[in-house]
Design an enzyme around this catalytic site. Structure first.
Site, mmCIF file in Angstrom:
data_model
loop_
_atom_site.group_PDB
_atom_site.id
_atom_site.type_symbol
_atom_site.label_atom_id
_atom_site.label_comp_id
_atom_site.label_asym_id
_atom_site.label_seq_id
_atom_site.Cartn_x
_atom_site.Cartn_y
_atom_site.Cartn_z
ATOM 1 N N CYS A 104 -2.236 -15.508 -4.003
ATOM 2 C CA CYS A 104 -3.429 -15.566 -3.149
ATOM 3 C C CYS A 104 -4.401 -16.569 -3.764
ATOM 4 O O CYS A 104 -5.062 -16.252 -4.760
ATOM 5 C CB CYS A 104 -4.063 -14.173 -3.036
ATOM 6 S SG CYS A 104 -5.506 -14.138 -1.946
ATOM 7 N N HIS A 122 5.164 -20.131 3.555
ATOM 8 C CA HIS A 122 4.277 -20.829 4.499
ATOM 9 C C HIS A 122 5.080 -21.673 5.483
ATOM 10 O O HIS A 122 6.041 -22.346 5.092
ATOM 11 C CB HIS A 122 3.320 -21.750 3.741
ATOM 12 C CG HIS A 122 2.260 -21.004 2.978
ATOM 13 N ND1 HIS A 122 1.021 -20.731 3.496
ATOM 14 C CD2 HIS A 122 2.289 -20.430 1.748
ATOM 15 C CE1 HIS A 122 0.312 -20.044 2.622
ATOM 16 N NE2 HIS A 122 1.055 -19.845 1.545
ATOM 17 N N GLU A 152 -2.457 -15.589 8.805
ATOM 18 C CA GLU A 152 -1.851 -15.076 7.585
ATOM 19 C C GLU A 152 -0.891 -13.906 7.837
ATOM 20 O O GLU A 152 -1.176 -13.019 8.668
ATOM 21 C CB GLU A 152 -2.927 -14.605 6.597
ATOM 22 C CG GLU A 152 -3.669 -15.711 5.906
ATOM 23 C CD GLU A 152 -4.375 -15.235 4.661
ATOM 24 O OE1 GLU A 152 -3.884 -14.278 4.016
ATOM 25 O OE2 GLU A 152 -5.438 -15.813 4.323
ATOM 26 N N CYS A 170 -7.512 -19.813 3.675
ATOM 27 C CA CYS A 170 -6.278 -19.413 2.992
ATOM 28 C C CYS A 170 -6.005 -20.452 1.914
ATOM 29 O O CYS A 170 -5.698 -21.604 2.229
ATOM 30 C CB CYS A 170 -5.119 -19.335 3.989
ATOM 31 S SG CYS A 170 -3.544 -18.857 3.264
ATOM 32 N N GLY A 205 -2.484 -21.528 1.726
ATOM 33 C CA GLY A 205 -2.231 -22.283 2.959
ATOM 34 C C GLY A 205 -2.708 -23.719 2.848
ATOM 35 O O GLY A 205 -2.047 -24.649 3.323
#
Ligand code: API
Length: 281
Positions: A75, A162, A211, A220, A223
Site C-alpha cells: 500500500c 495492477h 481499487e 492509490c 497504482g
C-alpha cells in the site's frame, strides 16, 4: 477493551492505523468490515497494523487489509502514513532510511519532514505468473475483453496486482462501469487494482484507480507506481513523472540499476479515536 487507533490519509486515500507493537493484530474479516463501514464504523479504504519486524533486516512490519476485509501485499499511500506514524511515536527520525517489511517484502522509507515521505517501492514485476495475470507471455499491451469492450491493458505487480488502461478522457462515464469489471476480471486470479491513466505529456499523468477491495479511491500509491512502470516500459514517459490523482499529486522516479521506483508524497493525521470492537461475528 476498546481499540485505540489513528485515522490518517495519503492525499485522501484513508487509513485506520493500529499500534500492534505490543498486542498482536486480532481482528476477523467481519470485524474489519464493521470498522470500515463509513456509516456505522469509523470508515477507511485500508486498515494498517504496525507490528514488530519478522525479518531481522527490517525495523518494523506492517499489515494491510482492504475495507472488504481482504488482505493486500502493498500500500503505497499507507506505508508513507506508517512512516509518519512511527515518527510521531518517536521511532523514526527525519532523514533516516528505514526498511519496513510488508506482506510482499521490504520497502525503504525516508522521512523528508514530519509529513513528507519518499519510499523505495522496489522493482515492478511484469512476469504474468507473478502478478498474477493469465497470459502466455509478458507483453507491453494485452488485449482483454471487459464487459463486451476489448481493452488494451498493461499488467504489473508492485507487491499487489495492477491493470493499467490508457484513456483519452478520465471523465468518460464508461470508466464507472469498466473499473469494477476490470478489478474482478477472471484473468486476474487474485483480482486487480484497475488504473485508468491519461498521459498529459512525458512528465505528467492523470490517474483514477478502482481499487481491489475498496472501490474508487481518491488516490492509490501503488497504482501511481504501476501506471508509471507500464508507460515507462513502453517508452512513453520520462524517468520522473508527476501523477495527478483526484486527492492530490505523487512524484514517481524511475531509478537504480534494479529499476526500482521511488514514490514521494505527503502523509497526514486526521484524528485519534477508540472503537468498541464488536464480539467476534
Ligand atoms: N487495494 C489494494 C491495496 C491498497 C493500495 C493503495 N491504497 C495504495 O496506496 O497503494 C490491493 O488490494 O492491492
Amino acid at each position: 477493551m476498546p481499540l485505540r487507533f489513528s485515522k490518517m490519509h495519503g492525499i485522501g486515500n484513508d487509513f485506520v492505523v493500529l499500534d500492534c507493537r505490543q498486542h498482536p493484530f486480532a481482528l476477523t474479516a467481519t470485524q474489519i468490515r464493521a470498522l470500515a463501514d463509513r456509516h456505522t464504523g469509523v470508515g477507511f479504504d485500508q486498515l494498517l497494523s504496525v507490528e514488530p519486524a519478522r525479518d531481522p533486516a527490517c525495523a518494523f512490519y506492517y499489515g494491510i487489509w482492504n475495507a472488504d476485509g481482504s488482505p493486500s501485499g502493498q500500500c503505497g499511500n499507507g506505508v508513507r502514513c506508517v512512516a509518519a506514524w512511527l515518527h510521531r511515536a518517536g521511532a523514526l527520525a527525519v532523514g533516516d532510511d528505514v526498511r519496513i517489511e510488508s506482506p510482499s517484502g521490504p520497502v525503504t522509507v525516508r522521512l523528508l519532514g514530519a509529513d513528507q515521505v519518499t519510499v523505495d517501492m522496489g522493482e515492478p514485476v511484469f512476469e504474468p505468473a507473478r502478478i498474477p495475470f493469465a497470459a502466455a507471455a509478458a507483453a507491453k499491451h494485452y488485449p482483454i475483453v471487459v464487459g463486451g469492450d476489448t481493452l488494451q491493458i498493461g499488467a504489473v505487480s508492485m507487491g499487489n496486482p495492477h491493470a493499467v488502461v490508457t484513456v483519452h478522457d478520465l471523465a468518460d462515464p464508461a470508466l464507472q462501469r469498466l473499473g469494477p469489471l476490470l478489478s474482478g476480471h477472471e484473468r486476474f486470479a487474485q483480482g486487480a487494482n484497475a488504473g485508468f491513466v491519461q498521459r498529459l505529456d512525458r512528465g505528467h499523468l492523470r490517474l483514477r484507480v478502482h481499487e481491489r477491495g475498496a472501490g474508487w479511491t481518491l488516490a492509490c500509491g501503488t497504482g501511481a507506481c504501476a501506471a508509471m512502470a507500464v508507460l515507462h516500459q513502453r517508452g512513453d514517459v520520462n524517468d520522473t513523472v508527476m501523477v495527478e490523482l483526484p486527492g492530490g499529486c505523487l512524484r514517481i522516479d524511475w531509478a537504480g540499476p534494479g529499476h526500482t521506483l521511488w514514490m514521494t508524497g505527503p502523509a497526514a493525521f486526521a484524528f485519534e479515536g477508540e472503537w468498541p470492537v464488536p464480539a467476534v461475528a
